[in-house]
Design a protein around this motif. Structure first.
Motif, PDB file in Angstrom:
ATOM      1  N   PHE A 117      -2.866   6.548   1.958  1.00 10.18           N
ATOM      2  CA  PHE A 117      -3.635   5.049   1.413  1.00 10.18           C
ATOM      3  C   PHE A 117      -4.937   5.420   1.054  1.00 10.18           C
ATOM      4  CE2 PHE A 117      -1.170   2.523   4.878  1.00 10.18           C
ATOM      5  CZ  PHE A 117       0.238   2.742   4.084  1.00 10.18           C
ATOM      6  N   ASP A 118      -5.499   6.311   1.275  1.00  6.33           N
ATOM      7  CA  ASP A 118      -7.066   6.627   0.852  1.00  6.33           C
ATOM      8  C   ASP A 118      -7.251   6.543  -0.608  1.00  6.33           C
ATOM      9  OD1 ASP A 118      -9.778   6.875   1.780  1.00  6.33           O
ATOM     10  OD2 ASP A 118      -9.641   8.763   0.616  1.00  6.33           O
ATOM     11  N   ASN A 119      -6.596   7.202  -1.536  1.00  6.17           N
ATOM     12  CA  ASN A 119      -6.667   6.964  -2.924  1.00  6.17           C
ATOM     13  C   ASN A 119      -6.345   5.800  -3.628  1.00  6.17           C
ATOM     14  OD1 ASN A 119      -7.290   9.818  -3.073  1.00  6.17           O
ATOM     15  ND2 ASN A 119      -5.183  10.325  -3.601  1.00  6.17           N
ATOM     16  N   VAL A 120      -5.409   5.394  -3.193  1.00  3.98           N
ATOM     17  CA  VAL A 120      -5.260   3.843  -3.584  1.00  3.98           C
ATOM     18  C   VAL A 120      -6.128   2.413  -3.334  1.00  3.98           C
ATOM     19  CG1 VAL A 120      -3.717   1.684  -3.613  1.00  3.98           C
ATOM     20  CG2 VAL A 120      -2.651   4.037  -3.742  1.00  3.98           C
ATOM     21  N   ILE A 121      -6.671   2.872  -2.060  1.00  2.00           N
ATOM     22  CA  ILE A 121      -7.886   1.950  -1.594  1.00  2.00           C
ATOM     23  C   ILE A 121      -8.955   2.374  -2.409  1.00  2.00           C
ATOM     24  CG2 ILE A 121      -9.402   1.735   0.583  1.00  2.00           C
ATOM     25  CD1 ILE A 121      -6.605   0.678   0.882  1.00  2.00           C
ATOM     26  N   ASN A 122      -9.352   3.413  -2.905  1.00  2.00           N
ATOM     27  CA  ASN A 122     -10.601   3.725  -3.542  1.00  2.00           C
ATOM     28  C   ASN A 122     -10.327   3.389  -4.782  1.00  2.00           C
ATOM     29  OD1 ASN A 122     -12.622   4.605  -2.004  1.00  2.00           O
ATOM     30  ND2 ASN A 122     -11.198   6.404  -1.333  1.00  2.00           N
ATOM     31  N   LEU A 158       0.854  -1.361   0.071  1.00  2.00           N
ATOM     32  CA  LEU A 158      -0.005   0.012  -0.043  1.00  2.00           C
ATOM     33  C   LEU A 158       0.867   1.233   0.007  1.00  2.00           C
ATOM     34  CD1 LEU A 158      -2.920  -0.811   2.499  1.00  2.00           C
ATOM     35  CD2 LEU A 158      -3.028  -0.434   0.260  1.00  2.00           C
ATOM     36  N   MET A 159       2.109   1.314   0.928  1.00  2.00           N
ATOM     37  CA  MET A 159       2.950   2.317   0.893  1.00  2.00           C
ATOM     38  C   MET A 159       3.438   2.663  -0.499  1.00  2.00           C
ATOM     39  SD  MET A 159       4.343   4.475   2.726  1.00  2.00           S
ATOM     40  CE  MET A 159       3.971   4.230   4.473  1.00  2.00           C
ATOM     41  N   ARG A 160       4.017   1.492  -1.204  1.00  2.00           N
ATOM     42  CA  ARG A 160       4.630   1.719  -2.523  1.00  2.00           C
ATOM     43  C   ARG A 160       3.646   2.317  -3.560  1.00  2.00           C
ATOM     44  NH1 ARG A 160       9.168  -0.690  -4.000  1.00  2.00           N
ATOM     45  NH2 ARG A 160       8.527  -0.863  -5.974  1.00  2.00           N
ATOM     46  N   GLU A 161       2.573   1.566  -3.554  1.00  2.00           N
ATOM     47  CA  GLU A 161       1.252   2.110  -4.453  1.00  2.00           C
ATOM     48  C   GLU A 161       1.028   3.628  -4.247  1.00  2.00           C
ATOM     49  OE1 GLU A 161      -1.705  -0.710  -5.129  1.00  2.00           O
ATOM     50  OE2 GLU A 161      -0.263  -2.370  -5.686  1.00  2.00           O
ATOM     51  N   SER A 162       0.929   3.920  -2.859  1.00  4.37           N
ATOM     52  CA  SER A 162       0.313   5.332  -2.506  1.00  4.37           C
ATOM     53  C   SER A 162       1.349   6.517  -3.001  1.00  4.37           C
ATOM     54  CB  SER A 162       0.116   5.447  -1.205  1.00  4.37           C
ATOM     55  OG  SER A 162      -0.985   4.525  -0.796  1.00  4.37           O
ATOM     56  N   MET A 163       2.851   5.994  -3.046  1.00  4.85           N
ATOM     57  CA  MET A 163       3.580   6.842  -3.459  1.00  4.85           C
ATOM     58  C   MET A 163       3.899   6.943  -4.901  1.00  4.85           C
ATOM     59  SD  MET A 163       4.586   8.136  -0.578  1.00  4.85           S
ATOM     60  CE  MET A 163       6.159   8.732  -0.292  1.00  4.85           C
ATOM     61  N   THR A 193       0.324  -9.317  -4.630  1.00  7.11           N
ATOM     62  CA  THR A 193       0.274  -9.294  -3.354  1.00  7.11           C
ATOM     63  C   THR A 193      -1.371 -10.088  -3.201  1.00  7.11           C
ATOM     64  OG1 THR A 193       1.488  -7.572  -2.614  1.00  7.11           O
ATOM     65  CG2 THR A 193       0.051  -8.591  -0.855  1.00  7.11           C
ATOM     66  N   ASP A 194      -1.630 -11.014  -2.368  1.00 14.99           N
ATOM     67  CA  ASP A 194      -2.768 -11.729  -2.114  1.00 14.99           C
ATOM     68  C   ASP A 194      -3.307 -11.080  -1.055  1.00 14.99           C
ATOM     69  OD1 ASP A 194      -5.012 -13.162  -2.017  1.00 14.99           O
ATOM     70  OD2 ASP A 194      -3.947 -15.033  -1.427  1.00 14.99           O
ATOM     71  N   TYR A 195      -4.702 -10.431  -1.140  1.00 15.64           N
ATOM     72  CA  TYR A 195      -5.120  -9.734  -0.061  1.00 15.64           C
ATOM     73  C   TYR A 195      -6.305 -10.658   0.573  1.00 15.64           C
ATOM     74  CZ  TYR A 195      -2.283  -5.616  -1.004  1.00 15.64           C
ATOM     75  OH  TYR A 195      -1.425  -4.852  -1.206  1.00 15.64           O
ATOM     76  N   ALA A 196      -6.480 -11.768   0.199  1.00 14.66           N
ATOM     77  CA  ALA A 196      -7.465 -12.752   0.645  1.00 14.66           C
ATOM     78  C   ALA A 196      -7.466 -12.867   1.834  1.00 14.66           C
ATOM     79  CB  ALA A 196      -7.460 -14.057  -0.061  1.00 14.66           C
ATOM     80  N   GLY A 197      -8.593 -12.599   3.029  1.00 20.52           N
ATOM     81  CA  GLY A 197      -8.420 -12.641   4.316  1.00 20.52           C
ATOM     82  C   GLY A 197      -7.772 -11.509   4.714  1.00 20.52           C
ATOM     83  N   ALA A 249     -10.182  -0.769  -5.060  1.00 15.18           N
ATOM     84  CA  ALA A 249     -11.458  -1.265  -4.113  1.00 15.18           C
ATOM     85  C   ALA A 249     -11.652  -2.965  -4.621  1.00 15.18           C
ATOM     86  CB  ALA A 249     -12.327  -0.596  -4.161  1.00 15.18           C
ATOM     87  N   ASP A 250     -11.934  -2.789  -5.888  1.00 13.14           N
ATOM     88  CA  ASP A 250     -12.034  -4.340  -6.530  1.00 13.14           C
ATOM     89  C   ASP A 250     -10.976  -5.319  -6.353  1.00 13.14           C
ATOM     90  OD1 ASP A 250     -10.811  -2.660  -8.280  1.00 13.14           O
ATOM     91  OD2 ASP A 250     -11.363  -4.028  -9.980  1.00 13.14           O
ATOM     92  N   VAL A 251      -9.659  -4.885  -6.297  1.00 11.17           N
ATOM     93  CA  VAL A 251      -8.443  -5.626  -6.361  1.00 11.17           C
ATOM     94  C   VAL A 251      -8.269  -5.962  -4.753  1.00 11.17           C
ATOM     95  CG1 VAL A 251      -6.060  -5.602  -6.209  1.00 11.17           C
ATOM     96  CG2 VAL A 251      -7.322  -4.504  -8.025  1.00 11.17           C
TER      97      VAL A 251
END
Length: 171
Positions: free
Chosen positions: A38-43, A3-8, A15-19, A46-48
């Motif tokens: 992180f908010d922009n990446v999260i939004n 998340l940090m990398r993508e946010s920057m 990465t598997d986010y299952a669970g 969101a499907d990933v």
């Protein structure tokens, strides 16, 4: 870390986010002052990440609040530093707020207060300037070499020695 990398704006890892416990991630991001980052990446992804709508909404609300509080604080910081500069007082910004320079935008890094190093000879002038700007000294929280001021949008720790209440020659 992904998340940090993508946010920057860096490429993320596969990465598997299952669970993933996204409510816990939200709490951790808020505690570590990363909710806005992180908010922009999260939004956007969101499907990933497969984050439920309620958690995304909570995340948005926390990020929104932090963003606007930080924006108000940064405006107050600029006003204070400009006043000091106009009066010929050198103020060196320390600690948390300095980290905002590492972020894509300063508003992505919330901070608790403004820590500044000032010359002991400027102490009376600093107090006068801050009080004229609407800051109140918090005498019960002050130390020998650190004065604490509050306004409606900002708390300032005015350090007159670098190491709180340790004395010695300022370099």
């Amino acid at each position: 870390m992904n998340l940090m990398r993508e946010s920057m704006g860096m490429p993320g890892y596969i990465t598997d986010y299952a669970g993933c416990d996204w409510n816990r991630m939200l709490r951790l991001s808020f505690m570590n002052k990363e909710a806005v980052l992180f908010d922009n990446v999260i939004n956007d992804k969101a499907d990933v990440y497969a984050i439920d709508q309620d958690t995304r909404q909570k995340w948005d609300e926390l990020a929104y609040r932090d963003f606007f509080c930080t924006t108000l604080q940064l405006s107050a910081v600029a006003d204070v530093l400009n006043q000091f500069n106009e009066k010929g007082i050198t103020a060196i910004v320390l600690k948390g707020i300095v980290l905002s320079a590492l972020y894509p935008e300063a508003t992505m890094r919330p901070f608790n207060d403004l820590d500044i190093k000032l010359s002991p000879e400027d102490r009376d002038n600093v107090r006068q300037i801050l009080e004229q700007m609407g800051f109140e000294i918090q005498k019960e929280q002050c130390k020998n070499n650190v004065d604490i001021y509050r306004s409606s949008s900002l708390m300032i720790e005015a350090h007159f020695t670098l190491w709180e209440d340790y004395g010695g020659h300022n370099v």
